[in-house]
Design an enzyme around this catalytic site. Structure first.
Site, short mmCIF file in Angstrom:
data_model
loop_
_atom_site.label_atom_id
_atom_site.label_comp_id
_atom_site.label_asym_id
_atom_site.label_seq_id
_atom_site.Cartn_x
_atom_site.Cartn_y
_atom_site.Cartn_z
N ARG A 71 -80.36 2.50 -11.65
CA ARG A 71 -81.85 2.44 -11.76
C ARG A 71 -82.10 3.02 -13.16
O ARG A 71 -83.44 3.33 -13.47
CB ARG A 71 -82.37 3.45 -10.83
CG ARG A 71 -82.26 3.08 -9.37
CD ARG A 71 -82.80 1.97 -8.74
NE ARG A 71 -82.49 1.72 -7.54
CZ ARG A 71 -81.65 1.10 -7.24
NH1 ARG A 71 -80.62 0.51 -8.08
NH2 ARG A 71 -81.31 0.95 -5.97
N SER A 125 -88.69 4.77 -2.94
CA SER A 125 -87.74 6.07 -3.22
C SER A 125 -88.50 6.70 -4.29
O SER A 125 -88.62 6.30 -5.45
CB SER A 125 -86.12 5.70 -3.58
OG SER A 125 -85.67 5.20 -2.51
N GLU A 160 -87.06 8.79 -9.46
CA GLU A 160 -86.83 7.35 -9.86
C GLU A 160 -88.23 6.78 -10.22
O GLU A 160 -88.37 6.00 -10.97
CB GLU A 160 -86.14 6.88 -8.54
CG GLU A 160 -86.13 5.29 -8.66
CD GLU A 160 -85.45 4.72 -7.58
OE1 GLU A 160 -84.80 5.07 -6.96
OE2 GLU A 160 -85.93 3.31 -7.25
C1 LIG Z 1 -91.85 -0.24 -0.15
C2 LIG Z 1 -90.99 -0.12 -1.42
C3 LIG Z 1 -89.62 -0.32 -1.29
C4 LIG Z 1 -88.99 -0.18 -2.49
N1 LIG Z 1 -87.45 -0.62 -2.43
C5 LIG Z 1 -86.59 -0.53 -3.56
C6 LIG Z 1 -85.41 -0.83 -3.41
O1 LIG Z 1 -84.76 -1.08 -2.48
N2 LIG Z 1 -84.62 -0.89 -4.58
C7 LIG Z 1 -85.29 -0.57 -5.74
O2 LIG Z 1 -84.67 -0.69 -6.86
N3 LIG Z 1 -86.47 -0.23 -5.87
C8 LIG Z 1 -87.28 -0.23 -4.72
N4 LIG Z 1 -88.50 -0.11 -4.95
C9 LIG Z 1 -89.33 0.38 -6.18
C10 LIG Z 1 -89.76 -0.83 -7.07
O3 LIG Z 1 -90.14 -1.52 -6.21
C11 LIG Z 1 -88.82 -1.07 -8.16
O4 LIG Z 1 -88.68 -0.22 -8.81
C12 LIG Z 1 -89.19 -2.38 -8.80
O5 LIG Z 1 -88.42 -2.98 -9.56
C13 LIG Z 1 -90.30 -2.19 -9.99
O6 LIG Z 1 -91.08 -3.05 -10.14
P1 LIG Z 1 -92.61 -3.35 -10.75
O7 LIG Z 1 -92.87 -4.66 -11.14
O8 LIG Z 1 -93.43 -2.98 -9.44
O9 LIG Z 1 -92.62 -2.35 -11.90
P2 LIG Z 1 -93.86 -1.37 -12.00
O10 LIG Z 1 -93.60 -0.03 -10.77
O11 LIG Z 1 -94.91 -1.89 -12.38
O12 LIG Z 1 -93.19 -0.60 -13.40
C14 LIG Z 1 -91.80 0.18 -13.25
C15 LIG Z 1 -91.56 0.41 -14.84
O13 LIG Z 1 -91.34 -0.52 -15.43
C16 LIG Z 1 -91.96 -0.81 -16.66
N5 LIG Z 1 -92.38 -2.33 -16.90
C17 LIG Z 1 -92.81 -2.94 -15.70
N6 LIG Z 1 -93.09 -4.41 -16.47
C18 LIG Z 1 -92.36 -4.17 -17.28
C19 LIG Z 1 -92.20 -5.39 -18.51
N7 LIG Z 1 -92.44 -6.65 -18.27
N8 LIG Z 1 -91.52 -4.97 -19.79
C20 LIG Z 1 -91.25 -3.47 -19.87
N9 LIG Z 1 -91.29 -2.39 -19.03
C21 LIG Z 1 -91.90 -3.00 -17.84
C22 LIG Z 1 -93.30 0.13 -16.34
O14 LIG Z 1 -93.91 0.53 -17.58
C23 LIG Z 1 -92.82 1.15 -15.57
O15 LIG Z 1 -92.17 1.91 -16.46
C24 LIG Z 1 -89.31 0.16 -3.67
C25 LIG Z 1 -90.63 0.32 -3.81
C26 LIG Z 1 -91.64 0.30 -2.73
C27 LIG Z 1 -93.10 0.29 -2.66
#
Ligand SMILES: Cc1cc2nc3c(=O)[nH]c(=O)nc-3n(C[C@H](O)[C@H](O)[C@H](O)COP(=O)(O)OP(=O)(O)OC[C@H]3O[C@@H](n4cnc5c(N)ncnc54)[C@H](O)[C@@H]3O)c2cc1C
Length: 336
Positions: free
Chosen positions: A198, A248, A318
């Site tokens: 992560r 998480s 996380e």
């Molecule tokens: C129901 C649920 C289940 C989940 N299950 C998992 C799982 O199984 N495994 C897992 O790893 N995660 C899981 N997550 C967490 C999350 O979905 C992941 O971490 C996901 O990859 C985050 O992506 P996002 O586009 O939503 O990023 P965001 O939440 O919008 O951003 C996360 C971080 O990345 C940065 N960021 C986003 N886009 C960019 C970009 N283009 N360039 C630079 N920085 C950027 C943001 O500034 C922030 O710091 C879950 C979340 C939920 C709600």
């Protein structure tokens, strides 16, 4: 507690904290609004763009269509000393109730496009992983199935090195396009991101992922689509359904599970205000009813302390905590 880890978490958790929390002046707003490929919204509540449905307003929320438009946003942010905070699907972030100074930026348009060439797939950072996994599976390109079951953009998943069911995004990633203020966009091989559990070295920096290249393998599409459906079913059985959450909250420590440790401490179902430690999965905090960021932070501190006292284990968030929340979490978690 390892001070290094704490400092690293604060830095990684909140890129915007690394810059002065200046607001966006009128000249900057007007310059952005006049630029092709940038859509500007003022004082949008971040609750409306995050899966937890929590967070006050951002000075500006911009939607950006291209790398050129992104470069203009970076330039303007730098010019007025405003923090630039990238947002993907908003599925791993808790914004403060007071909101965020500066610019919150989402990617779309050219940055939401997918191209396929043989087994190589290039996707803009704004593409959702679920869509990418389904579209590629339909074309008989396999490898993303296990990553299709959580809400995420490609950009967010790359930065977090997201993973599920034994697959991390780095396993299928070959190159990443990275933009930084004042520099040409670079294509970096995945190893340059130093991906770990992560984490990548992009977290807490001013780097913006604009696209990613994946190397997939040829195979039968129909079974892959069926596997996506099956994995998603399993996934949703283990997660709280219906209530807003951010997956998480803590990283798993070593070989153990943060959820197991929190559960053994008897904290399932613990409530603060409108937030609750899920009764289904103790490492998930749900927004039951108009929860505030303060409610969620209270529960995180309670879980951190309980696990520390009972097991001597330091839980590390996380979930990304911008706008001073990371510092607040660690200050309270350490103060007893
Ligand atoms: C129901 C649920 C289940 C989940 N299950 C998992 C799982 O199984 N495994 C897992 O790893 N995660 C899981 N997550 C967490 C999350 O979905 C992941 O971490 C996901 O990859 C985050 O992506 P996002 O586009 O939503 O990023 P965001 O939440 O919008 O951003 C996360 C971080 O990345 C940065 N960021 C986003 N886009 C960019 C970009 N283009 N360039 C630079 N920085 C950027 C943001 O500034 C922030 O710091 C879950 C979340 C939920 C709600």
């Amino acid at each position: 507690m390892a001070q290094d880890n704490v400092t690293a978490d604060i830095d990684k958790g909140a890129a915007s904290v690394l810059q002065p929390p200046a607001g966006v002046n009128r000249e900057a707003r007007e310059r952005l609004a006049a630029t092709a490929g940038i859509e500007v919204h003022e004082r949008v509540r971040l609750a409306s763009v995050t899966t937890l449905r929590i967070g006050g307003p951002a000075d500006l929320l911009v939607r950006v269509d291209s790398e050129a438009a992104l470069s203009e946003v970076m330039e303007v942010a730098r010019g007025c000393g405003a923090a630039l905070h990238l947002l993907g699907h908003g599925s791993n972030v808790l914004f403060p109730d007071a909101g965020i100074r500066g610019i919150v930026c989402r990617l779309r348009g050219e940055l939401g496009v997918v191209e396929v060439e043989g087994e190589t797939v290039r996707a803009g950072a704004g593409v959702t992983l679920a869509r990418l996994a389904r579209d590629t599976a339909k074309q008989g390109l396999l490898g993303l199935e296990a990553l299709s079951g959580f809400p995420s953009t490609v950009g967010g998943a790359v930065v977090m090195n997201a993973g599920c069911y034994g697959t991390e995004i780095r396993d299928v990633l070959t190159e990443v396009r990275v933009a930084r203020p004042g520099r040409p966009v670079e294509s970096l091989p995945v190893a340059r991101l130093e991906p770990g559990y992560r984490t990548t070295n992009l977290q807490g920096t001013d780097a913006v992922v604009t696209g990613a290249e994946f190397r997939l393998r040829r195979g039968a599409g129909a079974p892959a689509l069926a596997r996506i459906d099956e994995l998603n079913r399993r996934r949703w059985q283990s997660l709280p359904s219906g209530k807003p959450n951010a997956g998480s909250v803590f990283r798993n420590p070593g070989d153990d599970h943060a959820g197991r440790l929190i559960e053994v401490c008897g904290l399932k179902g613990l409530r603060r205000g409108g937030a609750e430690i899920s009764g289904r999965h103790a490492n998930v905090i749900v927004n039951r009813d108009k929860a505030s960021a303060a409610d969620v932070l209270d529960l995180m501190v309670a879980a951190h302390r309980a696990v520390g006292e009972r097991f001597g284990v330091e839980l590390r968030p996380e979930i990304v905590l911008p706008g001073g929340l990371a510092e607040e979490f660690w200050r309270r978690a350490r103060c007893g």
